[in-house]
Design a protein around this motif. Structure first.
Motif, mmCIF file in Angstrom:
data_model
loop_
_atom_site.group_PDB
_atom_site.id
_atom_site.type_symbol
_atom_site.label_atom_id
_atom_site.label_comp_id
_atom_site.label_asym_id
_atom_site.label_seq_id
_atom_site.Cartn_x
_atom_site.Cartn_y
_atom_site.Cartn_z
ATOM 1 N N ALA A 81 1.655 -9.552 4.674
ATOM 2 C CA ALA A 81 0.534 -8.865 4.928
ATOM 3 C C ALA A 81 0.003 -9.029 5.976
ATOM 4 C CB ALA A 81 -0.691 -8.854 3.888
ATOM 5 N N GLY A 82 -0.564 -10.427 6.200
ATOM 6 C CA GLY A 82 -1.279 -11.098 7.899
ATOM 7 C C GLY A 82 -0.393 -10.125 9.079
ATOM 8 N N VAL A 83 0.981 -10.625 8.927
ATOM 9 C CA VAL A 83 1.830 -10.052 9.955
ATOM 10 C C VAL A 83 1.202 -8.393 10.416
ATOM 11 C CG1 VAL A 83 4.151 -9.330 11.603
ATOM 12 C CG2 VAL A 83 3.478 -11.541 9.727
ATOM 13 N N LEU A 84 1.123 -7.477 9.173
ATOM 14 C CA LEU A 84 1.716 -6.473 9.103
ATOM 15 C C LEU A 84 -0.259 -5.665 9.807
ATOM 16 C CD1 LEU A 84 2.222 -3.511 8.448
ATOM 17 C CD2 LEU A 84 1.006 -3.851 6.261
ATOM 18 N N VAL A 85 -1.054 -6.805 9.345
ATOM 19 C CA VAL A 85 -3.150 -6.372 9.855
ATOM 20 C C VAL A 85 -2.766 -6.652 11.218
ATOM 21 C CG1 VAL A 85 -4.698 -7.258 10.053
ATOM 22 C CG2 VAL A 85 -3.997 -6.638 7.137
ATOM 23 N N SER A 86 -2.060 -7.875 11.923
ATOM 24 C CA SER A 86 -2.125 -8.342 13.169
ATOM 25 C C SER A 86 -1.366 -6.918 14.318
ATOM 26 C CB SER A 86 -1.082 -9.125 13.329
ATOM 27 O OG SER A 86 -0.789 -9.766 14.704
ATOM 28 N N PHE A 87 -0.521 -6.526 13.901
ATOM 29 C CA PHE A 87 0.496 -5.313 14.095
ATOM 30 C C PHE A 87 -0.777 -4.242 14.328
ATOM 31 C CE2 PHE A 87 1.807 -1.316 13.910
ATOM 32 C CZ PHE A 87 3.239 -1.068 14.564
ATOM 33 N N GLY A 138 -4.282 3.627 14.191
ATOM 34 C CA GLY A 138 -2.917 3.599 14.530
ATOM 35 C C GLY A 138 -2.413 4.891 14.752
ATOM 36 N N ALA A 139 -2.546 5.577 13.583
ATOM 37 C CA ALA A 139 -2.098 6.686 13.514
ATOM 38 C C ALA A 139 -2.643 8.328 14.167
ATOM 39 C CB ALA A 139 -1.442 7.823 11.950
ATOM 40 N N LEU A 140 -3.791 7.456 13.866
ATOM 41 C CA LEU A 140 -4.610 9.005 14.965
ATOM 42 C C LEU A 140 -4.224 8.921 16.276
ATOM 43 C CD1 LEU A 140 -7.052 10.989 14.548
ATOM 44 C CD2 LEU A 140 -8.622 8.914 14.919
ATOM 45 N N GLY A 141 -4.113 8.020 16.625
ATOM 46 C CA GLY A 141 -4.800 7.720 18.254
ATOM 47 C C GLY A 141 -3.252 7.541 18.404
ATOM 48 N N THR A 142 -2.354 7.716 17.975
ATOM 49 C CA THR A 142 -0.851 8.417 18.499
ATOM 50 C C THR A 142 -0.786 9.323 18.679
ATOM 51 O OG1 THR A 142 0.684 6.470 17.042
ATOM 52 C CG2 THR A 142 1.690 7.985 18.004
ATOM 53 N N GLN A 148 -6.084 -7.948 2.809
ATOM 54 C CA GLN A 148 -4.947 -7.466 3.742
ATOM 55 C C GLN A 148 -4.264 -6.279 3.466
ATOM 56 O OE1 GLN A 148 -3.364 -10.822 2.225
ATOM 57 N NE2 GLN A 148 -3.113 -11.357 4.969
ATOM 58 N N GLY A 149 -4.313 -5.714 2.409
ATOM 59 C CA GLY A 149 -4.177 -4.530 1.861
ATOM 60 C C GLY A 149 -4.969 -3.582 2.930
ATOM 61 N N LEU A 150 -6.705 -3.400 2.477
ATOM 62 C CA LEU A 150 -7.675 -2.435 2.800
ATOM 63 C C LEU A 150 -7.311 -2.400 4.396
ATOM 64 C CD1 LEU A 150 -9.779 -1.170 2.602
ATOM 65 C CD2 LEU A 150 -10.982 -2.877 2.376
ATOM 66 N N TRP A 151 -7.204 -3.434 5.371
ATOM 67 C CA TRP A 151 -7.631 -3.516 6.625
ATOM 68 C C TRP A 151 -6.494 -3.089 6.991
ATOM 69 C CZ3 TRP A 151 -11.516 -3.134 9.298
ATOM 70 C CH2 TRP A 151 -12.230 -3.504 8.799
ATOM 71 N N ALA A 152 -5.379 -3.196 6.438
ATOM 72 C CA ALA A 152 -3.708 -2.837 7.225
ATOM 73 C C ALA A 152 -3.856 -1.670 7.082
ATOM 74 C CB ALA A 152 -3.065 -3.512 6.229
ATOM 75 N N ALA A 153 -5.022 -1.280 6.010
ATOM 76 C CA ALA A 153 -4.675 0.518 5.613
ATOM 77 C C ALA A 153 -5.171 1.072 6.599
ATOM 78 C CB ALA A 153 -5.083 0.917 4.157
ATOM 79 N N VAL A 154 -6.876 0.389 6.603
ATOM 80 C CA VAL A 154 -7.630 0.998 7.841
ATOM 81 C C VAL A 154 -6.691 1.271 9.113
ATOM 82 C CG1 VAL A 154 -9.871 0.907 9.009
ATOM 83 C CG2 VAL A 154 -9.493 0.827 5.865
#
Length: 221
Positions: free
Chosen positions: A111-117, A205-209, A194-200
């Protein structure tokens, strides 16, 4: 070590916990890409190759995530494990006591790797507007180093600063999975944070794309 010998139990860690914290957080540097980078998007934006990425029948964000997970797995093996093994040879460090504890750490680490990405993806996308990413990368480095727990346990930060640091997304990259490793926090609590911050961050990121897709069209590619 001198600090914890002088003040046993500081920030909720004993001396062995503190030494373990040091080596575990060092092991996170490569997989979590804590110093920034790890994505090719900035170079592709500057070269214009990003236009090709955006017309492919695949999500740029998910494509980048797949590449980053492969990078993280490799660096976990070659950059994460050796420092920890060295620490175990030179100092007394603690290890999870059961298979379930190891699995809990693995889940929080992933989950930490996901947030970092998700954070680095946003930093990478900023090049579309800033062109030169050195400034934003430097800012990201400072924020990640200080607020993730890599520099020192966030529990050492005083008052409101400590509370703020513990609530920010960078804590999900280092402090939280390390506390799961040490048994200082529960898995469900850690994954919820971690899931909350990953989702946010992934949503941003999807909006930025979507925004850079329109920007690339406006610029004619």
């Amino acid at each position: 070590m001198a600090l914890w010998q002088a003040r046993p139990g500081l920030a909720g860690y004993d001396l062995i916990d503190a030494v373990t914290f040091c080596f575990i957080t060092q092991a996170f540097i490569g997989p979590m890409q804590l110093f920034g980078g790890g994505l090719t998007i900035p170079e592709r934006i500057r070269s214009g190759d990003i236009a090709l990425d955006l017309v492919r029948p695949a999500s740029l964000q998910l494509w980048s995530l797949a590449e980053d997970l492969g990078r993280a797995a490799y660096l976990f093996l070659v950059r994460g494990i050796p420092p920890t093994v060295l620490g175990a040879l030179l100092f007394d460090i603690t290890f999870p006591a059961s298979a379930s504890a190891w699995l809990a750490f693995a889940a929080s680490f992933a989950a930490g790797v996901l947030v970092s990405f998700a954070w680095r993806y946003l930093v990478a996308l900023s090049v579309c507007w800033l062109v030169d990413d050195r400034g934003v990368n430097t800012l990201s480095l400072v924020l990640t180093t200080f607020f993730s727990g890599m520099l020192l346990p966030l529990g050492l930060l005083p008052g409101l600063l400590g509370d703020l640091a513990a609530a920010l997304p960078w804590a999900a990259m280092v402090q939280v999975p390390t506390d799961v490793y040490l048994g200082k926090t529960g898995l469900l609590e850690a994954l919820a944070f971690q899931g909350l911050w990953a989702a946010v961050l992934l949503a941003l990121g999807a909006l930025g794309t979507r925004l850079i897709r329109h920007k690339v069209v406006i610029q004619g590619g």
